[in-house]
Structures are given as structure tokens and as C-alpha cells.
Design a protein around this motif. Sequence first.
Motif, PDB file in Angstrom:
ATOM      1  N   ALA A  90       0.920  -1.167  -0.010  1.00 13.49           N
ATOM      2  CA  ALA A  90      -0.069   0.003  -0.064  1.00 13.49           C
ATOM      3  C   ALA A  90       0.770   1.184   0.036  1.00 13.49           C
ATOM      4  O   ALA A  90       1.563   1.474   0.864  1.00 13.49           O
ATOM      5  N   ILE A  91       1.030   1.991  -1.197  1.00 18.68           N
ATOM      6  CA  ILE A  91       1.704   3.009  -1.127  1.00 18.68           C
ATOM      7  C   ILE A  91       0.887   4.255  -0.537  1.00 18.68           C
ATOM      8  O   ILE A  91      -0.378   4.433  -0.453  1.00 18.68           O
ATOM      9  N   VAL A  92       1.551   5.114   0.354  1.00 14.76           N
ATOM     10  CA  VAL A  92       1.206   6.086   1.498  1.00 14.76           C
ATOM     11  C   VAL A  92       2.057   7.261   0.982  1.00 14.76           C
ATOM     12  O   VAL A  92       3.217   7.379   0.942  1.00 14.76           O
ATOM     13  N   LEU A  93       1.274   8.462   0.701  1.00 11.22           N
ATOM     14  CA  LEU A  93       1.927   9.674   0.477  1.00 11.22           C
ATOM     15  C   LEU A  93       2.158  10.147   1.787  1.00 11.22           C
ATOM     16  O   LEU A  93       1.492  10.358   2.612  1.00 11.22           O
ATOM     17  N   LEU A 135       3.558  -1.086   3.925  1.00 11.23           N
ATOM     18  CA  LEU A 135       3.543   0.268   3.791  1.00 11.23           C
ATOM     19  C   LEU A 135       4.628   0.671   2.898  1.00 11.23           C
ATOM     20  O   LEU A 135       5.844   0.641   3.266  1.00 11.23           O
ATOM     21  N   VAL A 136       4.362   1.452   1.698  1.00 16.69           N
ATOM     22  CA  VAL A 136       5.422   1.863   0.877  1.00 16.69           C
ATOM     23  C   VAL A 136       5.235   3.065   0.818  1.00 16.69           C
ATOM     24  O   VAL A 136       4.157   3.880   0.403  1.00 16.69           O
ATOM     25  N   PRO A 137       6.140   3.995   1.570  1.00 18.01           N
ATOM     26  CA  PRO A 137       6.126   5.349   1.562  1.00 18.01           C
ATOM     27  C   PRO A 137       6.507   6.061   0.364  1.00 18.01           C
ATOM     28  O   PRO A 137       7.371   5.592  -0.382  1.00 18.01           O
ATOM     29  N   VAL A 138       5.887   7.004   0.124  1.00 21.33           N
ATOM     30  CA  VAL A 138       6.281   7.917  -1.226  1.00 21.33           C
ATOM     31  C   VAL A 138       6.369   9.322  -0.689  1.00 21.33           C
ATOM     32  O   VAL A 138       5.171  10.001  -0.088  1.00 21.33           O
ATOM     33  N   ALA A 139       7.469  10.191  -0.385  1.00 20.71           N
ATOM     34  CA  ALA A 139       7.527  11.261   0.146  1.00 20.71           C
ATOM     35  C   ALA A 139       6.925  12.241  -0.913  1.00 20.71           C
ATOM     36  O   ALA A 139       7.461  12.305  -1.865  1.00 20.71           O
ATOM     37  N   MET A 140       6.304  13.175  -0.319  1.00 24.71           N
ATOM     38  CA  MET A 140       5.936  14.541  -0.998  1.00 24.71           C
ATOM     39  C   MET A 140       7.188  15.536  -1.172  1.00 24.71           C
ATOM     40  O   MET A 140       8.009  15.394  -0.121  1.00 24.71           O
ATOM     41  N   ASP A 141       7.201  16.209  -2.164  1.00 27.98           N
ATOM     42  CA  ASP A 141       8.500  17.165  -2.098  1.00 27.98           C
ATOM     43  C   ASP A 141       8.356  18.250  -0.973  1.00 27.98           C
ATOM     44  O   ASP A 141       7.736  19.445  -1.266  1.00 27.98           O
ATOM     45  N   THR A 142       9.024  17.986   0.016  1.00 25.70           N
ATOM     46  CA  THR A 142       9.067  19.041   1.306  1.00 25.70           C
ATOM     47  C   THR A 142       9.874  20.189   0.903  1.00 25.70           C
ATOM     48  O   THR A 142       9.628  21.287   1.341  1.00 25.70           O
ATOM     49  N   GLN A 143      10.521  20.307  -0.154  1.00 27.45           N
ATOM     50  CA  GLN A 143      11.526  21.505  -0.675  1.00 27.45           C
ATOM     51  C   GLN A 143      10.471  22.280  -1.688  1.00 27.45           C
ATOM     52  O   GLN A 143      10.875  23.445  -1.665  1.00 27.45           O
ATOM     53  N   ARG A 159       4.351  19.478  -2.943  1.00 26.39           N
ATOM     54  CA  ARG A 159       3.734  18.981  -3.934  1.00 26.39           C
ATOM     55  C   ARG A 159       4.227  17.394  -4.161  1.00 26.39           C
ATOM     56  O   ARG A 159       5.220  16.728  -3.916  1.00 26.39           O
ATOM     57  N   LEU A 160       3.229  16.975  -5.159  1.00 28.46           N
ATOM     58  CA  LEU A 160       3.468  15.589  -5.424  1.00 28.46           C
ATOM     59  C   LEU A 160       4.544  15.273  -6.105  1.00 28.46           C
ATOM     60  O   LEU A 160       5.070  15.914  -7.193  1.00 28.46           O
ATOM     61  N   ASP A 161       5.517  14.225  -6.077  1.00 27.17           N
ATOM     62  CA  ASP A 161       6.823  13.971  -6.793  1.00 27.17           C
ATOM     63  C   ASP A 161       6.339  12.626  -7.450  1.00 27.17           C
ATOM     64  O   ASP A 161       6.328  11.638  -7.210  1.00 27.17           O
ATOM     65  N   LYS A 162       5.756  13.334  -8.879  1.00 26.67           N
ATOM     66  CA  LYS A 162       5.169  12.207  -9.667  1.00 26.67           C
ATOM     67  C   LYS A 162       6.288  10.939 -10.006  1.00 26.67           C
ATOM     68  O   LYS A 162       5.618   9.813 -10.139  1.00 26.67           O
ATOM     69  N   ALA A 163       7.415  11.207 -10.162  1.00 26.58           N
ATOM     70  CA  ALA A 163       8.409  10.450 -10.754  1.00 26.58           C
ATOM     71  C   ALA A 163       8.550   9.406  -9.674  1.00 26.58           C
ATOM     72  O   ALA A 163       8.757   8.064  -9.763  1.00 26.58           O
ATOM     73  N   ALA A 199       7.464   5.428  -9.632  1.00 30.01           N
ATOM     74  CA  ALA A 199       8.583   4.271  -9.459  1.00 30.01           C
ATOM     75  C   ALA A 199       8.095   3.426  -8.296  1.00 30.01           C
ATOM     76  O   ALA A 199       8.741   2.101  -8.159  1.00 30.01           O
ATOM     77  N   ALA A 200       7.294   3.883  -7.464  1.00 30.70           N
ATOM     78  CA  ALA A 200       6.916   2.919  -6.333  1.00 30.70           C
ATOM     79  C   ALA A 200       6.028   1.786  -6.533  1.00 30.70           C
ATOM     80  O   ALA A 200       6.064   0.772  -5.807  1.00 30.70           O
ATOM     81  N   ILE A 201       5.336   1.769  -7.753  1.00 32.08           N
ATOM     82  CA  ILE A 201       4.483   0.641  -8.107  1.00 32.08           C
ATOM     83  C   ILE A 201       5.179  -0.432  -8.652  1.00 32.08           C
ATOM     84  O   ILE A 201       6.055  -0.463  -9.504  1.00 32.08           O
ATOM     85  N   THR A 202       4.603  -1.318  -7.979  1.00 32.73           N
ATOM     86  CA  THR A 202       5.140  -2.794  -8.122  1.00 32.73           C
ATOM     87  C   THR A 202       4.028  -3.815  -8.723  1.00 32.73           C
ATOM     88  O   THR A 202       2.785  -3.207  -8.616  1.00 32.73           O
ATOM     89  N   THR A 203       4.306  -4.965  -9.251  1.00 29.53           N
ATOM     90  CA  THR A 203       3.203  -5.851  -9.274  1.00 29.53           C
ATOM     91  C   THR A 203       2.295  -6.195  -7.997  1.00 29.53           C
ATOM     92  O   THR A 203       1.132  -6.764  -7.914  1.00 29.53           O
ATOM     93  N   HIS A 204       2.874  -6.020  -6.855  1.00 30.04           N
ATOM     94  CA  HIS A 204       2.257  -6.070  -5.522  1.00 30.04           C
ATOM     95  C   HIS A 204       1.629  -4.959  -5.206  1.00 30.04           C
ATOM     96  O   HIS A 204       0.699  -5.181  -4.298  1.00 30.04           O
ATOM     97  N   SER A 205       1.538  -3.743  -5.960  1.00 30.53           N
ATOM     98  CA  SER A 205       0.803  -2.768  -5.336  1.00 30.53           C
ATOM     99  C   SER A 205      -0.635  -3.004  -5.415  1.00 30.53           C
ATOM    100  O   SER A 205      -1.205  -3.673  -6.310  1.00 30.53           O
TER     101      SER A 205
END
Lengths: 399, 399
Positions: free
Chosen positions: A119-122, A140-148, A152-156, A160-166
Motif C-alpha cells: 500500500a503506497i502512502v503519500l 506500507l510503501v512510503p512516497v515522500a511529497m516534495d518537502t522542498q 507537491r506530489l513527486d510524480k516520478a 517508481a514506487a508501483i510494483t506488481t504487488h501494489s
Amino acid sequence: MRYAPLTQAIQGETVDAWDIHFKATSLKERDPSVIILSIGDPDFDTPASVVDSAITSLRSGDTHYVEIEGRGCLREKIAANHQASSGQTVTKDNVIMLAGAQNALFASSLCILEPGDEAIVLQPNYITYEACIELTGATLVPVAMDTQNHFRLDKATLSAAITTHSKAIYFATPSNPSGMMLRKDELQFIAELAITHDLWVVSDEVYSHTVFEGEHVSISGLDGMAERTITINSLSKSHAMTGWRVGWAIGPIELIKHLSNLSLCMLYGLPGFVQQAAYTALTDPDALAESEKMRLTYQRRRDRLVKCFAKHPQLSCIPPQASMFLLVNVSQSGLNAQQFADALFEQKKISVLPATAFGKCTSDFIRISYVVDDVQLEDACNRIDSFMPQFLHLRTLQR
Amino acid sequence: MRYAPLTQAIQGETVDAWDIHFKATSLKERDPSVIILSIGDPDFDTPASVVDSAITSLRSGDTHYVEIEGRGCLREKIAANHQASSGQTVTKDNVIMLAGAQNALFASSLCILEPGDEAIVLQPNYITYEACIELTGATLVPVAMDTQNHFRLDKATLSAAITTHSKAIYFATPSNPSGMMLRKDELQFIAELAITHDLWVVSDEVYSHTVFEGEHVSISGLDGMAERTITINSLSKSHAMTGWRVGWAIGPIELIKHLSNLSLCMLYGLPGFVQQAAYTALTDPDALAESEKMRLTYQRRRDRLVKCFAKHPQLSCIPPQASMFLLVNVSQSGLNAQQFADALFEQKKISVLPATAFGKCTSDFIRISYVVDDVQLEDACNRIDSFMPQFLHLRTLQR
């Protein structure tokens, strides 16, 4: 005795995040000068008409079992509101009442996640997400928002966080703790990924009624998302009803049916008098006016705090667009977030949360809740003003 | 969309058990002559002092977050009551408040069971046990009570059911649906097995305050059982508070800690005003007197029904020692339980539950709830009297 492995999944480090808060609430019993800015519990009373409604219901004997999914009139009103704000076509059959947004998050996770899932979590994300996801055996698969960049959402990074298990993408918009909202183009990007990879989206929108600037967009209204979105909301924040434990999930009918089966063995419904209060909160003009007044008050408080932090070069704060929280980057103070929070508490009796608990990406931040009245807020700003010069000195030395 | 396998575990056949009940409640809206004897919701109002207490609490602004485990004073009172009645030494640290006994059963199961485990359940058992156990990935292993011998424990069958995968033994005493209580020698036998095989015991005691004859014994008080017993109780039945959703689990401190972690991500506590009401229910003399009056009323109703069934040779009924239910064996009527329940509803507009849902061992039985007033109960008895002769005729033909 032998416990289930689930008990390990729910005793994460994040449970410790509240230590400073508990210390502060304990000290405040003896020392009223303590200022607690560490919890998201509104300082307002629940609107009087809402309380009255519960009382009328209690007096009328509305204390028996109720429909597991919740009362029809309440679910109809919630469906109508959601349809109007999101554009998603829904009826009461798409809505189930649960014991708060927390319970809705928990129950939804049980219905969609299983061992092996990701489960990807922003991030930053609210503290309990980890336990809700990991107790199902999922990761839990963390995907960090762009704190700098204004969170904002870091689309790349997300792609990249998506796998066949997502299996799902979780986020809160507006966010707790950042108070930032996902823009429509960001939600559109998430939606396209979710559709392409057949993912659920769990959208926690409990701060959607506490927006100061910008437009709250619900991903459920975007093309192709109705069938895969679980929208979670509650009255805790919008109506100062944290202690009532009333929230809901909106989703496809099949999901609601599963959640209803789950509620049958998990909760057996919500108190009727709580549901009557919730109905009043959503329909009574006085209650709605009070909710709006709370929103304006939070906005004024946010402005006061932002002004305070702007004075101190060691602190940086992106003004939140919504919620009752803000994040302050303290990395220029020479202390890490935990040290900063500890020092502020020890020296100035103000409790804030080190935002490390909300994700690694916010380990340089503290979270401040503006749930105190104007007098205390002013006092807090003054204490921060007198607390900061030591770090100015420190910073000068470092140069 | 892809759902978790858990959703299969919670949609068992037993969910359909309520069909006749739902049909009856729906018909009753148009036809007030329908008599509903199919649900365990007391017809009494919650005691006035309990309602008043919730109202006072609501008016005082007790609508904010509360301690996850529940209020100290309430847990202390529950611990003291339990210690007095069971003999088990406990403090408030052994108690956690949850959203009803159902929620306590659910949460306890999550903390102790895992895939591959077997949980032995004494049958007949309350319908939701199956979902609570199987959603953890564990298997429910039924052990039938001896329906031919006053629903006594079949010790040999219980012993034979234990395997290396056994993890827990679940039962309710007094039982829903039979209303029978486990005797001390039976509990002693279960305790010895649990200790020998290192098993948890989940003891559902929600009818322990609605006892007519005999002594309620709590297994937690037997030697060696404190560390392995989870005692579940609530105010739903004793105080006509089904809709309040307030119950608790009592167990070893480590378990309570796990349940507290779970509640943090599942519920986030119970409403303060509900807890204040619960405290009043357990301490206010008027509330306690009303609870006792309810018990005596259930007893009188049980006696009336038992007298009714005694007249009909095609029906046999063991008078229950407790609860608000009784089981009637209808196998001599020439109809099975479902047919009997359907015919009674169609011909006499009385809804009862075929007890098949409570376990195979009670497939010859119907469950009757005595939660209607004297006028309706008398009416129900008369309708049953006029319903039965057709089966007498049938039986004569069969001879």
C-alpha cells in the motif's frame, strides 16, 4: 501466552510519538501555564444544536440497536453532500457509517489489503496509517511529497514506487500534518496510475471542510475512479466532534456490502443518538454556521502563527491551505525536531510534536496544532519569540 | 476490484439467519399485529439516571477525545465488580473499554488468533463468533453441547477436539441462544485442558446479570486461568443499553496493552458521555434497581413461555437458567426449524429464529426472545396454542 503476529504490527514506534503530548497533558494538571499544541482536538464545543439533537434522541428512547450501515436519512444526506462536492454520482447505498474516520480507515484496509500486498502512502501521513495497513499483513510503501517544494506530489517517485504487488494508494487531502491539498492535476496523475495498475485509492478527506485557500478536489469524482475510490470523512474536525466517534466511508456498493458484513462482527452499528446528532450537524443552519465560524477562526490562528515564524530566520513554514496544523522546518536551528520539541517544552512549556512520526521526509519538522484560544496563542507566539534568539546566536557561531 | 480474502470469511451463511427477522420488522411497519421474538434487543428503556448522566456529560462539553483504554474510574469499577464476582484479582490495568461486547470479541480474536490456528467454540454459539474467528485466518472448530442432556458439556468431545493447532476455547456462559450456564465442574474441566495445552479462553459473559437460577461462575477466577482468560461483558443486556455500544474486555495486562494499541488504530476510544453513562449504570442505586427489575421481568416471561410450550407435546423446551432467550425443539412437529419458523410467521405473524444459525446441534430448535411486553407475550402464547393443533393431527397420522 501466544499472541497473534498482528500485535507486533500495531506496536510500531509511532505509538511513542505521543510521549511529549502525554507528558504535557500530565504536567498541565498541575501547571495551567502549559500550552498544548500537540493534538488535533478542536478547543471548540460541539455546536449546541447538535448536542440538543443527541439529547432529544436519548430522551425519546433512541437507545436500541440500529441498522448496521447507519440510518438511511443520514447516509442520504452524506451521499448528497458528497455528490455535490465531488461530482461522483452516489446514493446512500454507497455510504456506511462507522465509528470515526479512524475506524473507516481500519475497516477499509481490512477489506482491501492482504499479506503480500503493498500500500503506497503519500508522506507525511497521519500516524495510524502504518498500523491500519500493516495489521492486514500488507506493507506500507512510503512516497515522500516534495518537502522542498510546497509539499507537491513527486510524480516520478510515485510512479517508481508501483510494483506488481501494489494494491492501493493512500493519502489525506487536505493533509494532516502539512495542511496542504493535492491539486487536480496531481489527483489526475494518481488516478491514471490507479486505473492503469488496477489499484484502490483511499482518500482521507477529514479536513475538507477546513479549507482556507484553494479548492478541495475529491479524486472519487475523476473519470474511472468511482469504482476504485474509498472516500473517508467524519465530523470530528468540521464540527468539533472528535469524541463522538462518528465517520463514514463512501465507495462502490460491493465494498459497502463487505464493510457492512465487517461492521456486523466488529461494531454492530453506531448509537442512534450519535447518528441523530450527526444528521443535525449536516443539516441544521446553526450547526453549519458554527462550523464555518470554526473554519474562520482556524484561518485567523494560522495567520498569526505564520506571522510569528516569519520573524525567525531559523524557522521556515509553508502556510497550510487547510486543517488545524502547520509544519515548521527547524533544521536551521541547529537542533533536530525531537531536540527542538523537547527544548521548547522544557524551557517554554509548549508541547508540539516532532513530525518524524509522520514520515522520514518530515524529520526536520515539528507539527503545531492551533487548537487554543487567542490568549493562549498570543502567549505561545511570545514564548516562541523569546525562545528563538538562542538559536540565532548559535547560527551566527556556525557561520 | 480485488478484495481481501477476509471479505469471504465475513459473509458466511449465518448473515442470512436474520432474513426472517428483517422480513418481520419490515412487515411490522405496515402491520402492528406482527410479534417480533427474533432479536435480543430488550424492550425496556435504558434506566433514566443513565440517560440523565449522558445528558449532563454532553451539556458539560464532554465531547472531546478521551483515553484510548477508557476512563480510569469506569475501569476501576468494572475491575472491582469482576474481582468480587469471579475471585480473580484485577485492577483497572486489566480492563479496556470497547464498543460493545461484539467489538471486544472481534478485537480479542485479532490479538490472539492467526492463520493456521484452531479456535474451539462450544455450540450453540452466538452467530458472529464465526466471522470474528475466521477473519483472522483461524478455523472455527465446533464442539456441540449435549442437546439431549440439558445442554451440558460433552467432555469427551471437547477433549477430542484439541489438536496441536488449538489456540483458544470460546464460549458464552450464560449461553445465547440456550440460556444455560456452564457449571463449575465443567469450567474446571475446560480450565485444565486450557492449562495443559496452553490455550486462551474467551469467556463471553454478557448475560451474567440476567440469571434466574443457579450460580454464574467466571472461569477467570479458577486457578491458573487469570493469565489465559479474556472475559467479555457489556451493559447492553443488563441495562437495556444495546444501542450505546459499550462493553469491555478483562484480561492479562499484556493483552490489554495489545488491545489498546489496536483500539488506537481501530476506534480511538469511546465517547466520554457514553462512558459516563456506563459509570452511572454500574454505580447508581436506581439504575441497579431497574436492572434487577428487568431480570425479574425476564424470569416471569420465561415462566409464561415455558408453561405455553409444556402444553404442546410436539414441542420441548428446557427452561433456560438465564438470558432473554429460550430454545424450543420442534423436531416432533414434522417440520424442520426453518419450516416451523416460516409457518409460524406466515400463519401467525410471529417471528422467531431457526436456531440452525447457532450451530448444527441446534438445527431442530427455534430461538425465541422474550423481549415483548406482557400483552404481546400473552397474545404470542395464544397464537402458538392455536398454531399447534395442526401438528398434533400430523403426529396422530404418523403413528
